[in-house]
Scaffold this motif. Structure first.
Motif, PDB file in Angstrom:
ATOM      1  N   GLU A 113       0.908  -1.276   0.034  1.00 51.90           N
ATOM      2  CA  GLU A 113       0.032   0.076  -0.082  1.00 51.90           C
ATOM      3  C   GLU A 113       0.648   1.171   0.044  1.00 51.90           C
ATOM      4  O   GLU A 113       0.673   2.128  -0.894  1.00 51.90           O
ATOM      5  CB  GLU A 113      -0.924  -0.053   1.206  1.00 51.90           C
ATOM      6  N   VAL A 114       2.028   1.231   0.811  1.00 53.83           N
ATOM      7  CA  VAL A 114       2.841   2.453   0.913  1.00 53.83           C
ATOM      8  C   VAL A 114       3.384   2.833  -0.413  1.00 53.83           C
ATOM      9  O   VAL A 114       3.599   3.719  -1.218  1.00 53.83           O
ATOM     10  CB  VAL A 114       3.895   2.377   1.772  1.00 53.83           C
ATOM     11  N   THR A 115       3.990   1.583  -1.224  1.00 53.37           N
ATOM     12  CA  THR A 115       4.569   1.549  -2.552  1.00 53.37           C
ATOM     13  C   THR A 115       3.382   1.953  -3.633  1.00 53.37           C
ATOM     14  O   THR A 115       3.493   2.751  -4.340  1.00 53.37           O
ATOM     15  CB  THR A 115       4.966   0.120  -2.884  1.00 53.37           C
ATOM     16  N   ARG A 116       2.045   1.709  -3.324  1.00 55.03           N
ATOM     17  CA  ARG A 116       1.214   2.080  -4.394  1.00 55.03           C
ATOM     18  C   ARG A 116       0.955   3.155  -4.346  1.00 55.03           C
ATOM     19  O   ARG A 116       0.813   3.995  -5.403  1.00 55.03           O
ATOM     20  CB  ARG A 116      -0.109   1.155  -4.236  1.00 55.03           C
ATOM     21  N   LEU A 117       0.959   3.981  -3.134  1.00 56.37           N
ATOM     22  CA  LEU A 117       0.712   5.427  -3.157  1.00 56.37           C
ATOM     23  C   LEU A 117       1.560   6.507  -3.402  1.00 56.37           C
ATOM     24  O   LEU A 117       1.940   7.510  -3.806  1.00 56.37           O
ATOM     25  CB  LEU A 117      -0.066   5.745  -1.601  1.00 56.37           C
ATOM     26  N   PHE A 118       2.977   5.707  -3.409  1.00 55.25           N
ATOM     27  CA  PHE A 118       4.440   6.526  -3.545  1.00 55.25           C
ATOM     28  C   PHE A 118       4.877   6.364  -4.930  1.00 55.25           C
ATOM     29  O   PHE A 118       5.912   7.336  -5.301  1.00 55.25           O
ATOM     30  CB  PHE A 118       5.362   6.458  -2.444  1.00 55.25           C
ATOM     31  N   ALA A 119       4.617   5.376  -5.502  1.00 55.36           N
ATOM     32  CA  ALA A 119       5.252   5.202  -6.811  1.00 55.36           C
ATOM     33  C   ALA A 119       4.732   6.359  -7.775  1.00 55.36           C
ATOM     34  O   ALA A 119       5.634   6.926  -8.575  1.00 55.36           O
ATOM     35  CB  ALA A 119       4.828   3.706  -7.591  1.00 55.36           C
ATOM     36  N   PRO A 120       3.619   6.879  -7.718  1.00 55.25           N
ATOM     37  CA  PRO A 120       3.076   7.976  -8.522  1.00 55.25           C
ATOM     38  C   PRO A 120       3.913   9.129  -8.171  1.00 55.25           C
ATOM     39  O   PRO A 120       4.472   9.857  -9.066  1.00 55.25           O
ATOM     40  CB  PRO A 120       1.778   8.097  -8.339  1.00 55.25           C
ATOM     41  N   SER A 165       6.154  -3.867 -13.032  1.00 57.65           N
ATOM     42  CA  SER A 165       5.281  -2.808 -13.220  1.00 57.65           C
ATOM     43  C   SER A 165       5.975  -1.383 -13.319  1.00 57.65           C
ATOM     44  O   SER A 165       5.411  -0.474 -13.824  1.00 57.65           O
ATOM     45  CB  SER A 165       4.301  -2.947 -12.258  1.00 57.65           C
ATOM     46  N   LEU A 166       7.101  -0.979 -12.372  1.00 58.29           N
ATOM     47  CA  LEU A 166       7.527   0.180 -12.267  1.00 58.29           C
ATOM     48  C   LEU A 166       8.688   0.639 -13.035  1.00 58.29           C
ATOM     49  O   LEU A 166       9.096   1.871 -13.042  1.00 58.29           O
ATOM     50  CB  LEU A 166       7.796   0.517 -10.602  1.00 58.29           C
ATOM     51  N   ALA A 167       9.220  -0.420 -13.714  1.00 58.93           N
ATOM     52  CA  ALA A 167      10.448  -0.086 -14.537  1.00 58.93           C
ATOM     53  C   ALA A 167      10.160   0.849 -15.724  1.00 58.93           C
ATOM     54  O   ALA A 167      11.031   1.720 -15.810  1.00 58.93           O
ATOM     55  CB  ALA A 167      11.027  -1.346 -15.252  1.00 58.93           C
ATOM     56  N   ALA A 168       8.882   1.122 -16.313  1.00 59.17           N
ATOM     57  CA  ALA A 168       8.738   1.882 -17.296  1.00 59.17           C
ATOM     58  C   ALA A 168       8.635   3.354 -16.688  1.00 59.17           C
ATOM     59  O   ALA A 168       8.397   4.474 -17.469  1.00 59.17           O
ATOM     60  CB  ALA A 168       7.499   1.594 -17.973  1.00 59.17           C
ATOM     61  N   ASP A 169       8.145   3.436 -15.347  1.00 59.72           N
ATOM     62  CA  ASP A 169       8.221   4.949 -14.691  1.00 59.72           C
ATOM     63  C   ASP A 169       9.689   5.372 -14.272  1.00 59.72           C
ATOM     64  O   ASP A 169       9.761   6.311 -13.383  1.00 59.72           O
ATOM     65  CB  ASP A 169       7.540   4.786 -13.331  1.00 59.72           C
ATOM     66  N   ASN A 170      10.690   4.613 -14.668  1.00 59.81           N
ATOM     67  CA  ASN A 170      12.037   5.025 -14.328  1.00 59.81           C
ATOM     68  C   ASN A 170      12.387   5.067 -12.824  1.00 59.81           C
ATOM     69  O   ASN A 170      12.843   5.779 -12.187  1.00 59.81           O
ATOM     70  CB  ASN A 170      12.628   6.586 -14.702  1.00 59.81           C
ATOM     71  N   ILE A 171      11.445   3.938 -12.085  1.00 59.51           N
ATOM     72  CA  ILE A 171      11.796   3.524 -10.692  1.00 59.51           C
ATOM     73  C   ILE A 171      12.427   2.097 -10.574  1.00 59.51           C
ATOM     74  O   ILE A 171      11.944   1.306 -11.121  1.00 59.51           O
ATOM     75  CB  ILE A 171      10.515   3.393 -10.028  1.00 59.51           C
ATOM     76  N   ARG A 172      13.675   2.164 -10.068  1.00 59.45           N
ATOM     77  CA  ARG A 172      14.267   0.615  -9.731  1.00 59.45           C
ATOM     78  C   ARG A 172      13.687   0.541  -8.157  1.00 59.45           C
ATOM     79  O   ARG A 172      14.083   1.178  -7.145  1.00 59.45           O
ATOM     80  CB  ARG A 172      15.840   1.245  -9.519  1.00 59.45           C
ATOM     81  N   VAL A 173      13.236  -0.880  -8.146  1.00 56.91           N
ATOM     82  CA  VAL A 173      12.951  -1.545  -6.945  1.00 56.91           C
ATOM     83  C   VAL A 173      14.018  -2.475  -6.617  1.00 56.91           C
ATOM     84  O   VAL A 173      14.272  -3.350  -7.134  1.00 56.91           O
ATOM     85  CB  VAL A 173      11.356  -2.353  -7.182  1.00 56.91           C
ATOM     86  N   LEU A 174      14.459  -2.092  -5.269  1.00 59.88           N
ATOM     87  CA  LEU A 174      15.600  -3.028  -4.934  1.00 59.88           C
ATOM     88  C   LEU A 174      15.029  -3.726  -3.624  1.00 59.88           C
ATOM     89  O   LEU A 174      14.117  -3.423  -2.825  1.00 59.88           O
ATOM     90  CB  LEU A 174      16.748  -2.081  -4.303  1.00 59.88           C
ATOM     91  N   SER A 175      15.760  -4.765  -3.242  1.00 67.59           N
ATOM     92  CA  SER A 175      15.331  -5.661  -1.933  1.00 67.59           C
ATOM     93  C   SER A 175      16.517  -5.944  -1.253  1.00 67.59           C
ATOM     94  O   SER A 175      17.809  -6.052  -1.660  1.00 67.59           O
ATOM     95  CB  SER A 175      14.631  -7.055  -2.452  1.00 67.59           C
ATOM     96  N   ALA A 176      16.388  -5.852  -0.034  1.00 72.09           N
ATOM     97  CA  ALA A 176      17.291  -6.067   1.212  1.00 72.09           C
ATOM     98  C   ALA A 176      17.146  -7.161   1.818  1.00 72.09           C
ATOM     99  O   ALA A 176      15.987  -7.557   2.160  1.00 72.09           O
ATOM    100  CB  ALA A 176      17.486  -4.752   1.990  1.00 72.09           C
ATOM    101  N   PHE A 177      18.147  -8.122   2.165  1.00 73.81           N
ATOM    102  CA  PHE A 177      17.840  -9.409   2.640  1.00 73.81           C
ATOM    103  C   PHE A 177      18.754  -9.473   4.031  1.00 73.81           C
ATOM    104  O   PHE A 177      19.724 -10.197   3.970  1.00 73.81           O
ATOM    105  CB  PHE A 177      18.284 -10.624   1.835  1.00 73.81           C
ATOM    106  N   PRO A 178      18.742  -8.713   5.179  1.00 76.66           N
ATOM    107  CA  PRO A 178      19.643  -8.788   6.207  1.00 76.66           C
ATOM    108  C   PRO A 178      19.182 -10.120   7.140  1.00 76.66           C
ATOM    109  O   PRO A 178      18.126 -10.737   7.016  1.00 76.66           O
ATOM    110  CB  PRO A 178      19.112  -7.456   7.005  1.00 76.66           C
ATOM    111  N   GLY A 179      20.437 -10.369   7.427  1.00 79.97           N
ATOM    112  CA  GLY A 179      20.153 -11.456   8.702  1.00 79.97           C
ATOM    113  C   GLY A 179      19.681 -10.904  10.040  1.00 79.97           C
ATOM    114  O   GLY A 179      19.081  -9.758  10.165  1.00 79.97           O
ATOM    115  N   PRO A 180      20.040 -11.751  11.115  1.00 78.61           N
ATOM    116  CA  PRO A 180      19.604 -11.080  12.480  1.00 78.61           C
ATOM    117  C   PRO A 180      20.380  -9.717  12.577  1.00 78.61           C
ATOM    118  O   PRO A 180      21.522  -9.691  12.612  1.00 78.61           O
ATOM    119  CB  PRO A 180      20.054 -12.129  13.461  1.00 78.61           C
ATOM    120  N   VAL A 181      19.670  -8.842  13.134  1.00 75.77           N
ATOM    121  CA  VAL A 181      20.198  -7.472  13.645  1.00 75.77           C
ATOM    122  C   VAL A 181      19.954  -6.998  15.050  1.00 75.77           C
ATOM    123  O   VAL A 181      18.652  -7.579  15.510  1.00 75.77           O
ATOM    124  CB  VAL A 181      19.738  -6.350  12.511  1.00 75.77           C
ATOM    125  N   ASP A 182      20.669  -6.457  15.618  1.00 77.07           N
ATOM    126  CA  ASP A 182      20.752  -6.293  16.920  1.00 77.07           C
ATOM    127  C   ASP A 182      19.631  -5.107  17.255  1.00 77.07           C
ATOM    128  O   ASP A 182      20.127  -3.974  17.476  1.00 77.07           O
ATOM    129  CB  ASP A 182      22.038  -5.782  17.834  1.00 77.07           C
TER     130      ASP A 182
END
Length: 241
Positions: A113-120, A165-182
């Motif tokens: 939902e956050v992404t849906r509203l902020f992508a535009p 879906s967002l590549a055409a809008d010049n938006i790069r979508v990245l993903s982070a995969f942390p392990g356990p964080v303090d």
């Protein structure tokens, strides 16, 4: 993407990785940073950038109206970091349905939902980057983290759909995969944990390189090596944790 001059929004920014990201963005020269929390008064004042560089906003991922309000206020954003999340321990099939729905509502549906509203918003500002904070549990589940792993795996699937879906809008979508964080969220996990500051620094570097997948700590990088060479092996390794 250059952090210097960027206008960023970080959800769940009042503590842990979110607060460390706010600090790292400020040090990197971000022009303005919006930090959100369910209670904006919970931000630690002595650890924040100056008011000219930082704004605290209320956002509750379970409240669609609050997400709409934030998207209207932060209408100059070029970098969105979907960091807010929850961690519920427990095996998936032993969990009450409401616990599963709650974890999915925060870690997957709220992120969407956050992404849906902020992508535009980002598209109108010429494009930019969205970073979704996932977890190594998106890739394989430990028995006692089934609820959490399910929600994060769903968020990983959503992230891949967003990229398309967002590549055409010049938006790069990245993903982070942390392990356990303090952090407070993982306080009950009795394992070696990375510091929020070191994870935030690695995430900022990954954003600047626009790495599609970012593994920001030693445990995460070990999991990445196994995942890329033999995904079934990673599942077996996590199954005995």
């Amino acid at each position: 993407m250059q952090i210097e001059g960027a206008i960023a929004l970080v959800t769940g920014a009042n503590r842990g990785i979110g607060l460390a990201l706010v600090q790292a963005l400020a040090e990197g020269g971000a022009r303005h940073i919006y930090g959100t929390a369910r209670n904006p008064e919970s931000f630690p004042p002595g650890e924040l950038p100056p008011p000219a560089q930082f704004s605290a906003l209320r956002l509750d991922l379970s409240d669609g109206e609050s997400i709409e309000d934030v998207a209207a206020l932060a209408n100059d954003v070029t970098l969105l970091i979907n960091n807010a999340g929850s961690l519920s321990g427990g095996a998936l099939l032993a969990a009450p349905p409401e616990a599963i729905r709650g974890e999915m509502a925060t870690n997957c549906f709220g992120l969407i939902e956050v992404t849906r509203l902020f992508a535009p918003v980002i598209a109108r500002n010429g494009g930019g980057v969205i970073l979704n904070m996932l977890s190594v549990s998106s890739l394989a589940s430990a028995p006692d983290l089934g609820i959490y792993a399910t929600s994060k795996a769903a968020a990983w699937a959503a992230t891949q759909a967003m990229r398309t879906s967002l590549a055409a809008d010049n938006i790069r979508v990245l993903s982070a995969f942390p392990g356990p964080v303090d952090t407070d969220m993982s306080s009950e996990l009795e394992v070696r944990k990375a510091s929020p500051g070191s994870v935030a620094e690695a995430l900022i570097a990954g954003i600047e390189r626009e790495d599609p997948e970012i593994f920001p700590d030693d445990m995460a990088r070990q999991a990445e090596a196994v995942w890329r060479s033999d995904p079934a092996m990673l599942i077996r390794q996590f199954s005995v944790l």
